[in-house]
Write an enzyme that holds these catalytic residues in place. Structure first.
Site, PDB file in Angstrom:
ATOM      1  CD  GLU C  61      -1.779  -2.372   1.449  1.00 59.41           C
ATOM      2  OE1 GLU C  61      -0.623  -2.608   1.879  1.00 59.41           O
ATOM      3  OE2 GLU C  61      -2.631  -3.257   1.309  1.00 59.41           O
ATOM      4  CG  HIS C 130     -10.945  -5.678   7.734  1.00 58.82           C
ATOM      5  ND1 HIS C 130      -9.970  -6.118   8.586  1.00 58.82           N
ATOM      6  CD2 HIS C 130     -10.566  -6.111   6.497  1.00 58.82           C
ATOM      7  CE1 HIS C 130      -9.063  -6.800   7.915  1.00 58.82           C
ATOM      8  NE2 HIS C 130      -9.393  -6.809   6.637  1.00 58.82           N
TER       9      HIS C 130
HETATM   10  C1  TPP Z   1      -2.441  -4.273   4.567  1.00 61.21           C
HETATM   11  C2  TPP Z   1      -3.469  -5.141   3.957  1.00 61.21           C
HETATM   12  N1  TPP Z   1      -3.620  -5.136   2.624  1.00 61.21           N
HETATM   13  C3  TPP Z   1      -4.536  -5.920   2.041  1.00 61.21           C
HETATM   14  C4  TPP Z   1      -5.335  -6.740   2.801  1.00 61.21           C
HETATM   15  C5  TPP Z   1      -6.398  -7.605   2.148  1.00 61.21           C
HETATM   16  N2  TPP Z   1      -5.922  -8.991   2.130  1.00 61.21           N
HETATM   17  C6  TPP Z   1      -6.245  -9.852   3.102  1.00 61.21           C
HETATM   18  S1  TPP Z   1      -5.504 -11.338   2.903  1.00 61.21           S
HETATM   19  C7  TPP Z   1      -4.758 -10.834   1.466  1.00 61.21           C
HETATM   20  C8  TPP Z   1      -3.904 -11.782   0.695  1.00 61.21           C
HETATM   21  C9  TPP Z   1      -2.813 -12.328   1.547  1.00 61.21           C
HETATM   22  O1  TPP Z   1      -2.123 -13.318   0.866  1.00 61.21           O
HETATM   23  P1  TPP Z   1      -1.103 -14.189   1.674  1.00 61.21           P
HETATM   24  O2  TPP Z   1      -0.222 -13.318   2.481  1.00 61.21           O
HETATM   25  O3  TPP Z   1      -0.435 -15.111   0.723  1.00 61.21           O
HETATM   26  O4  TPP Z   1      -1.988 -15.015   2.721  1.00 61.21           O
HETATM   27  P2  TPP Z   1      -3.061 -16.162   2.408  1.00 61.21           P
HETATM   28  O5  TPP Z   1      -4.381 -15.487   2.298  1.00 61.21           O
HETATM   29  O6  TPP Z   1      -2.634 -16.860   1.197  1.00 61.21           O
HETATM   30  O7  TPP Z   1      -3.003 -17.022   3.633  1.00 61.21           O
HETATM   31  C10 TPP Z   1      -5.091  -9.528   1.178  1.00 61.21           C
HETATM   32  C11 TPP Z   1      -4.607  -8.776   0.011  1.00 61.21           C
HETATM   33  C12 TPP Z   1      -5.156  -6.707   4.193  1.00 61.21           C
HETATM   34  N3  TPP Z   1      -5.912  -7.429   5.006  1.00 61.21           N
HETATM   35  N4  TPP Z   1      -4.199  -5.928   4.734  1.00 61.21           N
END
Ligand code: TPP
Ligand code: TPP
Ligand code: MG
Ligand code: MG
Lengths: 324, 337, 324, 337
Positions: C61, C130
């Site tokens: 971000e 959130h």
């Molecule tokens: C700072 C932030 N940016 C975006 C999000 C939205 N978001 C939640 S999970 C996710 C993907 C995360 O991927 P990963 O780290 O591989 O974890 P996984 O869901 O695969 O366990 C996103 C973009 C968030 N919660 N926090």
């Protein structure tokens, strides 16, 4: 009688005494250890308390503050320094989403005993990214406390209070005050949320905090010369702020001016004014006026900064206008 | 600079005794059955908000958390149920939390994304991707400064690798030789996007850049994870940070209710072939454990979950006034409003 | 007559039409391209405008928003999406120190034509990280504009206005409104800083914005049943906010309640209340009241979130209290 | 993924023609003389605020900025005078800005830390360490999307490497094959601390992790910098991001007035031996340039500075009302207050 100290040395002494009193207290920040701090607020502390408890960190504000939260959740009481308040923009997640909410969102399982010290304010021609007063952001966040010591005595006592407080506290210093001289009282009460009547008066109330206290004092002197007795309240704590003291004063004077260095619009004074307009409406004999910075970034050039900063002239004019 | 883990003499995974393997299996079964139950509850409208399930990733939670001692701590992610369950959070308190009940471990205030149990060194699931990294870094700093002997673990997903926090925390951990393990649960997905389209580096090379030893394991082989985790956790305890990258699989959508249109049907169909539970069960059978013992384990886990769920359903919804009292800690310092 | 659209589709259509009208407009954000956006606010835009102008970004971000500033300084008009307003904590430097100040601190050499779209608000049990409403932070920063469209029509028109505006605009959507149905008018005027009288009345003024508009409408209906005619002002723009419209209404009704979903203390309502208490003091027949969220993080559990969110009951009570 | 620059055939530094070397020398002389003048003005109280000088680092500015075409852009740092001067900002507008005068390039609103000249693609000095990295990344994105043929350069110091922005931007630049050059001015110091105590990784390894080719040059050898910069800028134009690390020396304190107690006297005493100006002058003399020509160059630069300074001193201080008008851009969209 102890010799007068500078504000910045009162900060250093508060840190030192807090570290001596409690082994859980530690310091982290950029150049706070070997160099004694960019403003020398941590001078001597590395020698006194060693490199584990006084840590120079890389230029990584976001993770530095996040690490302080993690350390606080694991038994430490970290005090982190953010060199200029403008840089706290890099660490807002750690402060707002982590530190402020952990106790609440974990159901009261823990506290987050940490302090974030940072200087705000202009007067040094440090320009638009090294002068901002952003305390209103933090005051808006449940779970945080915010304090802004205006005097040398408070630089000591309120920092000690902040370190002793169990929840995260943002301690906002004003860099233009670092050279100010005054006395400290190491045994003064360490209170959260208590304002201080800086000067008693009956005709109007000036509510202020931080360096603007000195503009308010100058204004009160000039008003006194014209027979107007202004009461000055140095808020000290912005979150929680001392409603009782403010409302009591307004009930007495019926007129109020709120003055601070931060941008006026959506600043700290807005909340105080709004609360007076709702909770003390019947005590008011005049509009609630505010004196703050205009709605523009603070500029570098001397003329521009001087025109920007709220001063005694504007406070005098506002007080007189409440009496008109 | 920490010495390279590559030089450590790994305990062979197959040297893990059978009772330990059974314990790991039980942990995985608890996670699987809990997540599956939650999936159903969510579909039935019994869980508010949104939840991210770790079905398919159980071996990472069981193996890594199983390697931690009581003094250790960890910070987890939005997909953190497995880690918290593996740490032994009380199952009824867990269900109550996810379902938003008064008796939840966090009083129903956090829910799935904020499950925490500070009494067990669980610094919380986190709604902010990457935010657990600095929390664990600071926790490791506290372990080091307080000489607790503890290690702090940061769980993070492969998508989280793109956050600057990884860089900043690898650096601080390396500089200060912190007792910390960076555990990446690499399931290949960052929300709805393949992480390969999101991140250009690899964790082994990043680790090498900071001098932080890296190990990669088959994250669906619980014995391999357990062995690697034991090794890196003990190495980190005295020797500074380690990275453990666990290659694993996300079976469900990013969140429950995600139709996963972005995902290839073949990929989804192939997931069960790499089921960490099935693989663990096969290994146990090969080691002489009776089929009936495994069936009994499943039943016993199911019974525990049934009880926990029943307790959760019976629990009251939280009271707003009580919640308000936990915004700040009561203090003897004179406080304002 | 066009079919009614959902709010989220009005956003997508505004983005599409802006991209069609101006090749400099581009979109960036997490999962905005191939997946059409986490809330589907960018559905179809990748196919319509191609992968260079509709970019899926890594989860970064801070640099994502910083890159938008750099792109805006190099001829583009980026629209970035931050998935939840809570995550903007990671990007405050780019917004506040870079985007907001570049024009001023570079002496008017340039503008920074970018938009940051982000949803705030509760009602979905999304929990403390959130659901936050942080618009007051941005309203406090000179150089930024802040808008919060409450209706489907405004979701279209105000986003078009934001994209056309030469300076950085934070567009705050409310995720609980995404499913709302309504009509858009692609030819509606695209104005900055203009409020909308949502309902005319003579007895009291309700100033609101965002999803709280609907609580205000419900409150006004109930008040009307008791013979109290409340005027509702949907502010739409928070920075700059429409002083003229608000003061005109207060001059008519002499009573005012400001309602929003954000935490009340130090929230947007504080500034409006403070300005009324200073500039319209003589028009007031009653205290200026505010209805906002209590001073606590928003919790996950249904009961807690329901108790937290400002509702029609509280607005009705506040209006009646100004009339007591 | 961009192809490795290591495979490119470098133009030997000594192949740079003498007139080009003279131009580079003149740029360096302009920076040196300007910075030295500013140092004196600061000590005399003619400059408000604080300033960070680039004395000792002139070769990086001259060499890198000299390699850019008119369509290119760059973002610089708190120590950015040299880059902006090398780009050809009008000297009088520059002096006026640093001295806070109305006619400054930014109207006196930014000062030393915010000098910008958008007409030359200079996206500004920056008061936030690391903030230029995403600005340049976005600028490169705009060059790519608009097909300007331009390259964007991010200048950053070695201390800035610790900010997460480096990681995030290396990743975005690599993923999107952006026309971008990451130029690190590695002077060994991060404010008052040696960067070796602050950062555990190296830029070459970080580059390798993201697949971004890295070159390291002697940043006090202007010909070497110019050659390397020409190579990486042209490589980046079509082939995606490059890193150029310039090893250089900071002669003055972190800011003017910094007594540098943290610095070893020997280190400071040794700096002139590696003076980029002296080295460049020697090379020019060896190439047959007359001593008198170099002396004339110094005089001519001094005269320019004298004129600029005189104009700056004569200029008015800025007017607050005029400044207020540039908070927002005038627009035909109906605007409120
Ligand atoms: C700072 C932030 N940016 C975006 C999000 C939205 N978001 C939640 S999970 C996710 C993907 C995360 O991927 P990963 O780290 O591989 O974890 P996984 O869901 O695969 O366990 C996103 C973009 C968030 N919660 N926090
Ligand atoms: C975000 C941020 N953190 C800290 C600072 C204070 N600061 C200014 S320059 C500097 C050191 C930068 O070192 P380096 O990047 O090596 O640049 P150099 O000064 O050596 O040119 C620091 C810590 C800042 N301006 N911004
Ligand atoms: Mg993943
Ligand atoms: Mg440096």
């Amino acid at each position: 009688m102890p010799k007068p100290l500078r504000y910045v040395n009162a900060v250093a002494q508060a840190l030192n005494d807090a570290m001596a009193a409690d082994p859980a207290v530690m310091l982290m920040g950029e150049d706070v250890a070997a160099a004694g701090g960019p403003f020398k607020a941590t001078r001597g502390l590395l020698d006194a308390h060693g490199p584990e408890r006084v840590r120079d960190t890389p230029i990584s504000e976001a993770s530095l503050v996040g690490a302080a939260v993690g350390a606080a959740l694991t038994g430490m009481k970290p005090v982190v320094e953010i060199m200029f308040m403008d840089f706290v923009t890099l660490a807002m997640d750690a402060v707002v989403n982590q530190a402020a909410k952990a106790r609440f969102m974990f159901g009261g399982q823990c506290s987050v005993p940490m302090v974030l010290r940072t200087p705000h304010g202009g007067g040094l021609n440090a320009g638009p990214q090294h002068s901002q007063c952003l305390e209103a952001w933090f005051a808006h966040i449940p779970g945080l406390r915010v304090v802004c010591p205006a005097t040398v005595a408070d630089a000591y006592s309120l920092l000690r209070a902040a370190i002793e407080a169990p929840d995260p506290v943002v301690v906002v210093e004003n860099k233009a005050l670092y050279a100010l001289q005054g006395d400290i009282d190491v045994n003064a009460p360490r209170e959260v949320g208590k304002a201080r009547i800086d000067r008693a008066g009956r005709d109007a109330t000036i509510v202020t905090y931080g360096a603007t206290l000195y503009a308010a004092r100058a204004a009160a002197d000039r008003l006194a010369a014209e027979g107007i007795e202004a009461e000055i309240i140095d808020l000290r704590w912005i979150q929680p702020w001392d409603e009782e003291a403010v409302f009591a004063s307004v009930a007495k004077t019926h007129r109020v001016v709120i003055a601070h260095e931060a941008v006026q619009a959506f600043g700290v004074g807005a909340e105080i004014a709004a609360r007076i307009a709702s909770d003390a409406f019947d005590d008011l004999d005049a509009p609630v006026l505010r004196v703050g910075a205009p709605f523009m970034p603070i500029a570098f050039a001397k003329t521009l900064e001087a025109a920007y900063l709220p001063d005694a002239d504007r406070i005098v004019a506002a007080v007189k206008s409440t009496l008109a | 600079m920490p010495s390279s883990a590559a030089q450590a003499d790994p305990i062979p995974a197959n040297s893990i005794p059978t009772d330990r393997r059974l314990a790991l299996h039980r942990t995985m079964q608890t996670i699987r059955a809990t997540e599956t139950t939650l999936s159903r509850l969510f579909a039935d409208g019994e869980i508010p908000g949104f939840i991210h399930l770790s079905v398919g990733q159980e071996a990472v939670a069981a193996g890594v958390v199983g390697a931690l001692g009581p003094q250790d701590s960890f910070a987890t992610t939005h997909r953190g149920h497995g880690h918290v369950l593996a740490r032994g959070v009380r199952l009824d308190l867990f269900f109550k939390e996810i379902m938003g009940r008064a008796g939840g471990i966090c009083g129903g205030r956090g829910g799935s994304m904020h499950v925490a149990d500070l009494s067990l060194g669980v610094l919380g699931a986190n709604g902010i991707v990457g935010a657990g990294l600095p929390l664990a870094t600071g926790s490791a700093l506290a372990h080091q400064t307080r000489r607790t002997g503890g290690v702090a673990v940061a769980f993070f997903g492969d998508g989280a690798m793109a956050e600057g926090a990884l860089h900043e925390c690898l650096n601080m951990a390396a500089l200060w030789t912190l007792p910390m393990v960076f555990v990446c649960e690499n399931n290949g997905w960052s929300e709805f996007s393949p992480t390969s389209t999101q991140f250009a580096a690899t964790l082994d090379k990043l680790g090498a850049a900071f001098g932080v030893p890296h190990r990669r394991v088959d994250g669906n082989d619980v014995a391999a994870v357990a062995e690697a985790a034991a090794e890196v956790v003990e190495a980190a305890r005295g020797g500074g940070p380690r990275i453990l990258e666990c290659l694993t699989t996300r079976w469900h959508g990013h969140f429950e209710g995600d139709p996963q249109r972005y995902r290839n049907a073949d990929e989804i169909a192939g997931l069960p072939q790499n089921d960490p539970l099935r693989r663990s069960a096969e290994a146990l059978l090969a080691a002489g454990v009776e089929e009936s013992a495994l069936a009994a384990l499943v039943d016993s886990v199911d019974a525990e979950i049934r009880d926990a769920l029943e307790a959760a359903r019976a629990d009251a919804l939280p009271d707003a006034d009580a919640a308000f009292r936990d915004v700040y800690t009561p203090t003897t310092l004179t406080a304002g409003a």
